[in-house]
Design a protein around this motif. Structure first.
Motif, PDB file in Angstrom:
ATOM      1  N   PHE A  71      45.671  30.367  98.099  1.00  0.00           N
ATOM      2  CA  PHE A  71      46.237  29.051  98.373  1.00  0.00           C
ATOM      3  C   PHE A  71      46.670  28.373  97.081  1.00  0.00           C
ATOM      4  N   GLY A  72      47.723  27.565  97.199  1.00  0.00           N
ATOM      5  CA  GLY A  72      48.182  26.774  96.071  1.00  0.00           C
ATOM      6  C   GLY A  72      47.382  25.496  95.944  1.00  0.00           C
ATOM      7  N   ARG A  73      47.710  24.710  94.940  1.00  0.00           N
ATOM      8  CA  ARG A  73      46.949  23.478  94.672  1.00  0.00           C
ATOM      9  C   ARG A  73      47.051  22.480  95.813  1.00  0.00           C
ATOM     10  N   GLU A  76      48.723  24.990 100.315  1.00  0.00           N
ATOM     11  CA  GLU A  76      49.667  25.872 100.993  1.00  0.00           C
ATOM     12  C   GLU A  76      49.327  27.340 100.710  1.00  0.00           C
ATOM     13  N   ARG A  78      50.004  30.795  99.362  1.00  0.00           N
ATOM     14  CA  ARG A  78      50.923  31.365  98.369  1.00  0.00           C
ATOM     15  C   ARG A  78      50.874  32.888  98.342  1.00  0.00           C
ATOM     16  N   ALA A  79      49.917  33.453  99.062  1.00  0.00           N
ATOM     17  CA  ALA A  79      49.845  34.909  99.204  1.00  0.00           C
ATOM     18  C   ALA A  79      49.132  35.226 100.498  1.00  0.00           C
ATOM     19  N   SER A  84      54.529  37.772 101.187  1.00  0.00           N
ATOM     20  CA  SER A  84      54.670  36.640 100.280  1.00  0.00           C
ATOM     21  C   SER A  84      55.462  35.542 100.979  1.00  0.00           C
ATOM     22  N   PRO A  85      55.004  34.284 100.947  1.00  0.00           N
ATOM     23  CA  PRO A  85      55.755  33.198 101.564  1.00  0.00           C
ATOM     24  C   PRO A  85      56.965  32.767 100.750  1.00  0.00           C
ATOM     25  N   SER A  86      57.048  33.204  99.493  1.00  0.00           N
ATOM     26  CA  SER A  86      58.197  32.868  98.656  1.00  0.00           C
ATOM     27  C   SER A  86      58.903  34.157  98.240  1.00  0.00           C
ATOM     28  N   THR A  88      60.307  37.357  96.507  1.00  0.00           N
ATOM     29  CA  THR A  88      59.925  38.254  95.420  1.00  0.00           C
ATOM     30  C   THR A  88      61.037  39.290  95.266  1.00  0.00           C
ATOM     31  N   ALA A 163      47.004  38.203  93.508  1.00  0.00           N
ATOM     32  CA  ALA A 163      48.290  37.542  93.320  1.00  0.00           C
ATOM     33  C   ALA A 163      48.528  37.185  91.864  1.00  0.00           C
ATOM     34  N   ASP A 164      47.477  36.911  91.125  1.00  0.00           N
ATOM     35  CA  ASP A 164      47.590  36.538  89.714  1.00  0.00           C
ATOM     36  C   ASP A 164      47.336  37.719  88.785  1.00  0.00           C
TER      37      ASP A 164
END
Length: 226
Positions: A71-73, A76, A78-79, A84-86, A88, A163-164
């Protein structure tokens, strides 16, 4: 280039260890991506958790700690491995479905086995943008160019999420030589070149059974039948 045995992935084990409410939420996320190519809303996951009699916050923490979602900050998604929701550099599509994106090359190679249908993977080679296409059908695949490979890499450190730590470094290359050239230019990334059979085997092993627990959860066993 420092060698390692292969991508350090265990998403299947992480999913299998989830509690039932977290597994229901996880399957709902995968089904949403399979149907629409997009992530569900956070409120949808919270609703599923409440319907299962669980604390939504605890369920989301569990999903993140098992690293089946990241999850993002702002909360949402994010992976949602393999999705991937965005955008790549690795697109995955199938007949009658949306165009989606994979978190990495190994993830993309597992999508067909996970969904039980043929998929087409279109990837851009890091550094050159040269196109690699893989038509995958379960444990079979046709690669173009024929000498294409996967470089499975990762960075050091204590990053908690794939993801990171690794997803950005597990990519398709047009040849083993191209992969080694990229790795030499990026010494902070350690990894190894996987041939086609090994890369596909890793993807199928990682994600082939990822959605089979859909039976009895109130979610479709086959996301295409929703």
């Amino acid at each position: 280039m420092t060698q390692m045995a292969g991508p350090d992935l265990n998403k299947g084990g992480g999913a299998a260890a989830l509690t039932r409410p977290a597994r229901q939420a996880h399957l709902a996320v995968l089904a949403a991506f399979a149907q629409t190519g997009r992530a569900p809303r956070r409120g949808d996951l919270e609703r599923i958790a409440r319907a299962a009699g669980a604390d939504p916050a605890a369920v989301l923490v569990e999903l993140a700690e098992r690293d089946v979602l990241a999850f993002g900050r702002a909360g949402e998604i994010r992976a949602a491995y393999p999705f991937s929701p965005s955008p790549t550099p690795i697109r995955v599509s199938w007949e009658g479905g949306p165009v989606g994106y994979a978190m990495c090359a190994i993830d993309a190679l597992g999508v067909s086995a996970m969904l039980g249908r043929p998929v087409t993977i279109t990837a851009a080679e890091p550094g050159t943008g040269r196109v690699i296409t893989v038509d995958a059908d379960g444990e079979q695949a046709r690669w173009d160019p024929p000498g294409a490979v996967v470089f499975a890499g990762a960075t050091g450190g204590d990053c908690g999420h794939a993801a990171d730590r690794s997803c950005g470094y597990i990519n398709f290359f047009t040849s083993a030589r191209a992969a080694r050239t990229w790795a030499k230019a990026n010494p902070a990334v350690t990894g190894t070149v996987l041939g086609q059979a090994g890369a596909l085997r890793a993807g199928v092993a990682e994600f082939g059974a990822f959605m089979r627990a859909g039976h009895g959860t109130g979610l479709p066993a086959d996301p295409g039948q929703a």
